[in-house]
Design an enzyme around this catalytic site. Structure first.
Site, PDB file in Angstrom:
ATOM      1  N   HIS A  29     -50.823   6.085  56.134  1.00  0.00           N
ATOM      2  CA  HIS A  29     -49.899   4.955  55.992  1.00  0.00           C
ATOM      3  C   HIS A  29     -49.784   4.487  54.554  1.00  0.00           C
ATOM      4  O   HIS A  29     -48.769   3.956  54.148  1.00  0.00           O
ATOM      5  CB  HIS A  29     -50.282   3.841  56.954  1.00  0.00           C
ATOM      6  CG  HIS A  29     -49.888   4.200  58.347  1.00  0.00           C
ATOM      7  ND1 HIS A  29     -50.779   4.717  59.246  1.00  0.00           N
ATOM      8  CD2 HIS A  29     -48.676   4.214  58.940  1.00  0.00           C
ATOM      9  CE1 HIS A  29     -50.134   5.016  60.360  1.00  0.00           C
ATOM     10  NE2 HIS A  29     -48.866   4.721  60.202  1.00  0.00           N
ATOM     11  N   CYS A  72     -38.925  10.548  63.726  1.00  0.00           N
ATOM     12  CA  CYS A  72     -39.102   9.431  62.791  1.00  0.00           C
ATOM     13  C   CYS A  72     -40.358   9.574  61.960  1.00  0.00           C
ATOM     14  O   CYS A  72     -40.692   8.693  61.186  1.00  0.00           O
ATOM     15  CB  CYS A  72     -39.097   8.099  63.525  1.00  0.00           C
ATOM     16  SG  CYS A  72     -40.459   7.937  64.695  1.00  0.00           S
TER      17      CYS A  72
HETATM   18  C1  PEP Z   1     -45.672   9.071  63.262  1.00  0.00           C
HETATM   19  O1  PEP Z   1     -46.810   9.121  63.741  1.00  0.00           O
HETATM   20  O2  PEP Z   1     -45.068  10.080  62.857  1.00  0.00           O
HETATM   21  C2  PEP Z   1     -44.977   7.782  63.143  1.00  0.00           C
HETATM   22  C3  PEP Z   1     -43.710   7.729  62.802  1.00  0.00           C
HETATM   23  O3  PEP Z   1     -45.715   6.657  63.342  1.00  0.00           O
HETATM   24  P1  PEP Z   1     -46.733   6.105  62.237  1.00  0.00           P
HETATM   25  O4  PEP Z   1     -46.575   6.949  60.997  1.00  0.00           O
HETATM   26  O5  PEP Z   1     -46.401   4.684  61.969  1.00  0.00           O
HETATM   27  O6  PEP Z   1     -48.049   6.296  62.898  1.00  0.00           O
END
Ligand code: PEP
Ligand code: MG
Length: 541
Positions: free
Chosen positions: A180, A473
């Site tokens: 993140h 996403c």
């Molecule tokens: C993912 O896991 O690809 C996602 C879009 O969610 P996050 O990155 O917030 O875990």
């Protein structure tokens, strides 16, 4: 490993390690006790002042945390507890350490939300002790001069506080391409390199050149190397309609974490929002936001896209995005623990209150609102989520496909929900059994892994069979070549940081749907990521 593009150089600021526990030390002489007490008052006052002035300059996310810290540093009872220890002969740093430690333990003992304050007290303790002992205070540097931040690792809450006008680049020893921290850096346009072994423990100079695309790091670069710097990468413009060369439409959407991101997405002509990470609104918050406050925050995002689709993801708390008001407790393996939709099992009403807020925000704005749940592993979870959302009149309900289980169950998930969205960051983490935060496993956490793309293809086929939406996403959607592969694997829309959209749009315009399908088949048939990339490039370039 470069994870957020841009080539810059600047003076290095090293993120400090934890402040060490002061030794018990020799007992203070009687006449040394009063001046030692005065030192505590001075240090605590200075810390309170620093936090207060930083709060005044911080954005919404940081202000509350910093103000709470300033109040703790100014707290008379805590100072008095330290003074009493000093008057019994304990040196100031040790007295502060013990007094604040006892207060934190008491709060922890009370449990519930009060217990969450313990961490704030320990943070202020570390700052006062650092001041008293001449160490660098913990947390982000407090400076008005631009810098390159070098850290062992950085929490999402710290990354969210970085000011892109001051933080020229970010280099961490830990972290993978889908951590993140990397995602936040990319979203904010801060060039970043992760998995830079030794950069923090053994810095090689005072200035650092950082290439966030290639991962190149040059300590104390020579003048001719500095001459090659371009601050931001140039990208071709996007016309607002994603499509392949033969006209197959692939809406290109924005990933957002707050109203400002949504406005930036709208300016970039994003066709909607494919992922609103609601947990990003509440990083660093001690208490659950009220429904009314949530409504206002969500409306800010919805307002940027009247008449367009906005997919609101319910809180993905836990694992590397801890929220103080969602206490998941100590876990040996947080990524395999209580996170995402699972947190609704341990905090009664949390999900329902959030869905109430989303439904109310939707009723007040003109966006076409959809909700989706993160970290789903079973059909029963999807059924339960869909029932709760539909009971509130939310018409479009989906789930994320982030676990191999969800990918394999996609056909059955489509029987109970309207769309799926592939979270390729977590899908890679769970398919490859590789923690996305570990720099040493960054190569495994690569969405080009043939096994990951095969699972995406399963979801794509399940969606095609029923005409259901299959979004992507995760960060994979922002890699232009891989984006074309994803379309070939059945993705019907792609969502990414707004600044990634133009390059993805340009790549899709160059290739036909049939080429995308051939590339997806070639990637799935490849032995490894190198072969997968080469096979896709041969078909798509
Ligand atoms: C993912 O896991 O690809 C996602 C879009 O969610 P996050 O990155 O917030 O875990
Ligand atoms: Mg995820």
């Amino acid at each position: 490993m470069g994870v957020s593009p841009g080539r810059v150089a600047g003076r290095v600021v090293r993120m400090p390690g934890p402040v060490a526990e002061p030794p018990e030390g020799p007992e203070l002489a009687e006449d040394g006790r009063e001046p030692e007490s005065a030192r505590v008052a001075e240090a605590a006052g200075a810390v309170a002042e620093t936090l207060r002035s930083r709060a005044a300059r911080a954005g919404d996310t940081g202000r509350a945390i910093l103000e709470a810290g300033a109040a703790i540093a100014a707290d008379e009872d805590l100072r008095e507890a330290a003074r009493q220890r000093i008057h019994a002969g304990v040196p100031a740093p040790r007295a502060v350490w013990e007094a604040f430690g006892t207060a934190a333990d008491t709060l922890r003992g009370l449990g519930g939300r009060t217990a969450e304050r313990a961490a704030d007290i320990l943070d202020v303790r570390a700052r006062i002790v650092a001041h008293l002992t001449g160490q660098q205070p913990p947390g982000l540097p407090d400076t008005d001069e631009p810098y390159v931040l070098v850290a062992h690792d950085l929490a999402p809450a710290d990354t969210a506080l970085l000011d892109p006008a001051l933080c020229l680049a970010l280099v961490t020893e830990e972290g993978g391409p889908t951590s993140h921290t990397a995602i936040l850096a990319r979203g904010r346009g801060i060039p970043a390199v992760v998995a830079a072994r030794g950069a923090w423990t053994e810095p090689g100079g005072e200035t650092l050149l950082v290439d966030g695309s290639t991962g190149e790091l040059v300590w104390d670069p020579a003048p001719e190397q500095l001459a090659s710097l371009t601050e931001r990468v140039e990208v071709p413009p996007f016309d607002g309609a994603g499509r392949t060369s033969d006209g197959h439409r692939v809406p290109l959407l924005a990933n957002v974490g707050k109203a400002g991101d949504a406005e930036e997405g709208a300016r970039a002509l994003a066709e909607g929002v494919g992922l609103f990470r609601t947990e990003f609104c509440f990083l660093g918050r001690a208490e659950e936001p009220s429904v009314d406050e949530q409504i206002e925050i969500y409306r800010g995002v919805l307002a940027a896209f009247p008449g367009k689709r906005v997919v609101v993801r319910t809180l993905d708390a836990g694992s590397d995005k801890p929220l103080a008001f969602v206490p998941t407790g100590e876990e040996e393996n947080p990524a395999l623990g209580v996170r995402g939709l699972r947190t609704s099992w341990i905090v009664p009403g949390l999900l329902d209150r959030q869905l109430d807020a989303i439904a109310a925000a939707a009723a007040k704005e003109r966006a076409e609102v959809a909700v989706m749940a993160p970290m789903v592993a079973t059909v029963a979870e999807a059924v339960d989520f869909a029932e709760r959302a539909r009971a509130r009149g939310i018409a479009h309900v989906g789930v994320m496909i982030e676990t191999p289980s969800a990918a394999l169950l996609a056909d059955r998930l489509f029987q109970v929900i309207d769309f799926v969205s592939l979270g390729t960051n977590d899908l890679a983490q769970y398919t490859m059994a590789a923690d996305r935060l570990l720099g040493s496993l960054a190569a495994l956490n690569d969405p080009w892994q043939p096994a990951v793309v095969e699972l995406i293809g399963r979801a794509g086929s399940a969606g095609a069979a029923v005409g259901g939406g299959v979004g992507v996403c995760g960060e994979a959607a922002a890699d232009p070549l891989l984006a074309a592969v994803l379309v070939g694997a059945g993705a019907t829309s792609l969502s990414m940081a707004a600044r990634a959209i133009p390059a993805v749009a340009a790549q899709l315009r160059e290739v036909s749907l049939e080429q995308c399908r051939q590339a997806a088949a070639a990637v799935i048939a490849a032995r490894d990521t190198a072969e997968a990339r080469a096979a896709a490039a041969a078909i798509l370039r």
